[in-house]
Design a protein around this motif. Structure first.
Motif, short mmCIF file in Angstrom:
data_model
loop_
_atom_site.label_atom_id
_atom_site.label_comp_id
_atom_site.label_asym_id
_atom_site.label_seq_id
_atom_site.Cartn_x
_atom_site.Cartn_y
_atom_site.Cartn_z
N TRP A 1 -2.93 -1.03 13.99
CA TRP A 1 -3.70 -2.21 13.59
C TRP A 1 -2.92 -3.49 13.85
N ARG A 2 -1.60 -3.44 13.64
CA ARG A 2 -0.78 -4.61 13.91
C ARG A 2 -0.96 -5.06 15.35
N ALA A 3 -0.92 -4.11 16.27
CA ALA A 3 -1.10 -4.44 17.68
C ALA A 3 -2.51 -4.96 17.94
N ALA B 1 -2.84 -8.55 16.48
CA ALA B 1 -2.02 -9.52 17.22
C ALA B 1 -2.62 -9.87 18.57
N THR B 2 -3.33 -8.91 19.17
CA THR B 2 -3.94 -9.17 20.48
C THR B 2 -5.37 -9.69 20.37
N GLY B 3 -5.85 -9.85 19.13
CA GLY B 3 -7.20 -10.39 18.93
C GLY B 3 -8.31 -9.38 19.07
N HIS B 4 -7.96 -8.09 19.21
CA HIS B 4 -9.01 -7.06 19.30
C HIS B 4 -9.72 -6.85 17.97
N VAL B 5 -9.05 -7.21 16.87
CA VAL B 5 -9.62 -7.02 15.54
C VAL B 5 -9.33 -8.27 14.70
N LYS C 1 -1.55 -7.17 4.74
CA LYS C 1 -1.10 -8.46 5.24
C LYS C 1 -1.68 -8.76 6.62
N LEU C 2 -1.90 -7.73 7.41
CA LEU C 2 -2.54 -7.92 8.71
C LEU C 2 -3.98 -8.38 8.53
N LEU C 3 -4.71 -7.73 7.62
CA LEU C 3 -6.11 -8.08 7.40
C LEU C 3 -6.25 -9.54 6.97
N PHE C 4 -5.40 -9.98 6.03
CA PHE C 4 -5.51 -11.35 5.53
C PHE C 4 -4.79 -12.36 6.43
#
Length: 261
Positions: free
Chosen positions: A118-120, A123-127, A161-164
């Motif tokens: 998910w981090r990747a 970071a790449t804007g896929h999610v 932290k990624l989600l927010f």
């Protein structure tokens, strides 16, 4: 529902994510399918990296612990070199991940790999993390009123932290005073809420916990934590007894803080 007064002794608001701040559909229809559909390509791309090898090592150890379970998928060690051998091991990891996800397991090994994938993707804007539109304005008001705001989710702290941090509302991590995941304990056990209170530095009755899951609400109540159950589109329905027993809100704007008078 309508307005729900927050007890005067509450100084911290503890938030669940799925079904509370974020639509269940986002988790079920975006986050988890992303793992299912991309895990093989991710492993192929990152296989030689130390982090990926640690993830695979944890999954292999978990597979050994699961060996007696019905349908368990073992992950062999690489017994040689070459593309064919590598593909065999990668496919075993993919099959193991799919098997664990089919059982909705929350093992540390699975959550760690998911978090890195998910981090990747973020970071790449896929999610992008989806947030209900009432959430950010409400949290800003709570903080202005002196409330501390924390997250408690079964997803890892990194995934939170990624989600927010990469949300539809931008980077909103500054709104939260801290994060808790199941390393502090399961959400359906009352002791977890006592540990959270101790970590925050307050009494359990200084906390208001917002969740969509009655079993979690019940565990928090057993620890003398205040609770409100959140009704959102897509959430599981409540029984008549649950509806009459719990304080219910359908939006964070329905919370009324004593200090806001």
């Amino acid at each position: 529902m309508g307005v729900l007064p927050v007890p005067a002794e509450v100084s911290a608001i503890l938030l669940d994510i799925e079904g509370t701040t974020t639509p269940i559909a986002f988790v079920q229809e975006t986050l988890f399918p992303y793992i299912t559909n991309n895990v093989k390509e991710y492993l192929r791309t990152h296989w030689e990296e130390e982090e990926c090898q640690r993830d695979v090592g944890l999954l292999r150890k978990q597979a050994q612990e699961d060996s007696s379970m019905d349908g368990a998928v073992p992950i062999p060690l690489e017994s040689g070199s070459g593309e064919e051998e590598l593909e065999r091991v990668i496919q075993a990891v993919v099959d193991n991940v799919h098997w664990q996800m089919s059982l909705d397991r929350k093992t540390t090994a699975l959550k760690q790999l998911q978090g890195h994938m998910w981090r990747a993707a973020y970071a790449t804007g896929h999610v992008k993390g989806e947030i209900f539109e009432d959430v950010v304005p409400a949290i800003r008001k709570w903080r202005e009123a002196g409330m501390k705001v924390y997250i408690y989710s079964s997803g890892s702290i990194e995934a939170q932290k990624l989600l927010f941090g990469y949300s539809t509302e931008g980077d909103i991590l500054e709104l939260f005073d801290g994060h808790f995941d199941t390393k502090i304990g399961p959400k359906v056990e009352s002791e977890s809420y006592r540990r959270i209170a101790a970590s925050i530095g307050c009494a359990t009755n200084n906390i208001l916990f917002l969740t969509d899951v009655p079993r979690e609400a019940n565990a928090a109540e057993e620890a003398d934590t205040h609770v409100a159950v959140v009704i959102r589109p897509g959430n599981a329905g409540l029984t008549d007894d649950e509806k009459s027993y719990y304080s219910l809100i359908s939006s964070f704007t329905e919370l009324f803080l004593p200090s806001s008078t």
